[in-house]
Design a protein around this motif. Structure first.
Motif, short mmCIF file in Angstrom:
data_model
loop_
_atom_site.label_atom_id
_atom_site.label_comp_id
_atom_site.label_asym_id
_atom_site.label_seq_id
_atom_site.Cartn_x
_atom_site.Cartn_y
_atom_site.Cartn_z
N SER A 56 -5.38 -6.87 -14.78
CA SER A 56 -5.19 -7.19 -13.38
C SER A 56 -5.12 -5.92 -12.55
O SER A 56 -4.90 -4.82 -13.09
N LEU A 57 -5.28 -6.06 -11.25
CA LEU A 57 -5.13 -4.90 -10.37
C LEU A 57 -3.71 -4.35 -10.44
O LEU A 57 -3.50 -3.13 -10.35
N ASP A 58 -2.74 -5.23 -10.62
CA ASP A 58 -1.35 -4.77 -10.76
C ASP A 58 -1.19 -3.87 -11.97
O ASP A 58 -0.48 -2.85 -11.91
N GLU A 59 -1.83 -4.23 -13.06
CA GLU A 59 -1.75 -3.40 -14.27
C GLU A 59 -2.40 -2.04 -14.05
O GLU A 59 -2.01 -1.05 -14.67
N LEU A 60 -3.38 -1.99 -13.17
CA LEU A 60 -4.04 -0.72 -12.86
C LEU A 60 -3.29 0.06 -11.79
O LEU A 60 -3.63 1.21 -11.50
N GLY A 61 -2.28 -0.59 -11.19
CA GLY A 61 -1.52 0.06 -10.13
C GLY A 61 -2.25 0.12 -8.81
O GLY A 61 -1.99 0.99 -7.97
N VAL A 62 -3.17 -0.83 -8.61
CA VAL A 62 -4.01 -0.83 -7.41
C VAL A 62 -3.60 -1.97 -6.49
O VAL A 62 -3.44 -3.11 -6.92
N SER A 63 -3.44 -1.66 -5.22
CA SER A 63 -3.12 -2.67 -4.20
C SER A 63 -4.37 -2.97 -3.39
O SER A 63 -5.06 -2.06 -2.91
N LEU A 64 -4.67 -4.26 -3.23
CA LEU A 64 -5.83 -4.72 -2.47
C LEU A 64 -5.36 -5.19 -1.11
O LEU A 64 -4.57 -6.13 -1.01
N ILE A 65 -5.84 -4.54 -0.05
CA ILE A 65 -5.38 -4.84 1.30
C ILE A 65 -6.55 -5.39 2.13
O ILE A 65 -7.57 -4.71 2.32
N LEU B 153 0.82 -1.21 0.00
CA LEU B 153 0.00 0.00 0.00
C LEU B 153 0.86 1.27 0.00
O LEU B 153 0.40 2.35 -0.36
N LEU B 154 2.11 1.15 0.40
CA LEU B 154 2.99 2.31 0.44
C LEU B 154 3.50 2.68 -0.95
O LEU B 154 3.98 3.80 -1.15
N PHE B 155 3.41 1.74 -1.91
CA PHE B 155 4.02 1.96 -3.21
C PHE B 155 3.01 1.94 -4.36
O PHE B 155 3.36 2.28 -5.49
N ALA B 156 1.79 1.52 -4.10
CA ALA B 156 0.77 1.44 -5.15
C ALA B 156 0.28 2.84 -5.54
O ALA B 156 0.38 3.79 -4.76
N ARG B 157 -0.26 2.95 -6.76
CA ARG B 157 -0.83 4.22 -7.20
C ARG B 157 -2.20 4.45 -6.57
O ARG B 157 -2.68 5.58 -6.52
N GLY B 158 -2.82 3.38 -6.11
CA GLY B 158 -4.11 3.47 -5.45
C GLY B 158 -4.33 2.24 -4.59
O GLY B 158 -3.71 1.20 -4.82
N VAL B 159 -5.21 2.33 -3.61
CA VAL B 159 -5.41 1.25 -2.65
C VAL B 159 -6.90 0.99 -2.44
O VAL B 159 -7.71 1.92 -2.45
N ILE B 160 -7.23 -0.29 -2.28
CA ILE B 160 -8.59 -0.68 -1.88
C ILE B 160 -8.48 -1.45 -0.58
O ILE B 160 -7.77 -2.46 -0.50
N LEU B 161 -9.17 -0.98 0.44
CA LEU B 161 -9.21 -1.68 1.73
C LEU B 161 -10.48 -2.50 1.80
O LEU B 161 -11.57 -2.00 1.56
N ALA C 71 -9.98 4.08 -7.12
CA ALA C 71 -8.66 3.84 -6.53
C ALA C 71 -7.54 4.08 -7.52
O ALA C 71 -6.47 4.58 -7.16
N CYS C 72 -7.78 3.70 -8.78
CA CYS C 72 -6.70 3.85 -9.77
C CYS C 72 -6.70 5.25 -10.36
O CYS C 72 -7.71 5.96 -10.36
N GLU C 73 -5.56 5.66 -10.85
CA GLU C 73 -5.45 6.95 -11.49
C GLU C 73 -6.09 6.90 -12.87
O GLU C 73 -6.59 5.86 -13.29
N GLU C 74 -6.06 8.00 -13.58
CA GLU C 74 -6.58 8.02 -14.94
C GLU C 74 -5.87 6.95 -15.75
O GLU C 74 -4.65 6.86 -15.79
#
Length: 245
Positions: A38-47, A9-17, A216-219
């Protein structure tokens, strides 16, 4: 607390809790199989918080701390049946109604707490399943996905037939109760793994989940948008795909 998974979550472009195992298995599968990325391709971390104490982590995302979008996904636990106690109710039904009423009250209190907590923070956004993830997923016209794993949940032929009829029932008090029974029978984590295996490109993503991911993800870069478009066109125009339906 920040183990190998949560530290992302410290390095992702966006986060989903999220609060539990169901969302942890299903959200990535839905995005990959339905949207094609994938969420990785979107830069999103799922916590997975594994509780509803979102504030302990959400506090990181703030104008004076980490300036990234964070979507909070949780259940409102709205009762799927009437919780009014009747004189004709036996002890089992009374206990069920009292538990359902208590969960609904807790869900409303959770929403009020989170809305107040996030109100002045432009980086925090809340999204809710009206009932629970399993019920909302089923009622988003995903009966095919749910009935497809009945044989892996039950061994008795009569119970399989009853479950299939109930899952296809249009009444939430019938269909919702059955999918919750199935999830509780196996355990929500294992049930979600089986359900994730049965997702296809025509599965419906519940709106609140899709909105949570998009926020959560950027544009999205143009190349990502094109990849999604190509995937949707290629999968939904394959005639052989629909033979199973």
């Amino acid at each position: 607390y920040l183990d190998a998974t949560r530290s992302s979550l410290l390095f992702a472009r966006g986060v989903i809790l999220i609060e539990g195992d169901a969302e942890e298995f299903m959200i990535p599968a839905l995005m990959k199989k339905v949207v094609g990325v994938s969420l990785d391709e979107l830069g999103v971390s799922l916590i997975n918080i594994r509780s509803t104490g979102f504030e302990n982590i959400a506090c990181i995302f703030h104008p004076s701390r980490i300036r990234r979008n964070c979507s909070i996904v949780t259940d409102l636990d709205k009762a799927i049946t009437s919780t009014k106690i009747l004189e004709t109710d036996n002890n089992t039904i009374r206990a069920y109604k009292l538990k359902a009423a208590g969960s609904e009250k807790s869900g409303q209190a959770r929403m009020a707490r989170l809305e107040e907590y996030c109100r002045k923070n432009p980086y925090l956004h809340t999204y809710y399943a009206e009932h629970t993830f399993e019920v909302d997923f089923l009622m988003a016209d995903n009966q095919f996905e749910a009935t497809g794993i009945i044989d892996r949940v039950y061994t008795d032929p009569n119970k399989r037939q009853t479950a299939k009829m109930e899952l296809n029932d249009s009444r939430i008090e019938v269909a919702g109760k059955r999918i919750l029974r199935m999830a509780n029978h196996l355990g929500k984590g294992w049930f979600s793994i089986l359900l994730a295996d049965n997702i296809s490109p025509v599965t419906n993503i519940p709106e609140y989940l899709l909105e949570a991911v998009l926020k959560a993800c950027e544009e999205l870069p143009l190349k990502t948008k094109l990849k999604i478009l190509r995937y949707r066109i290629s999968t939904l125009t394959t005639e052989s795909y629909y033979e199973d339906f």
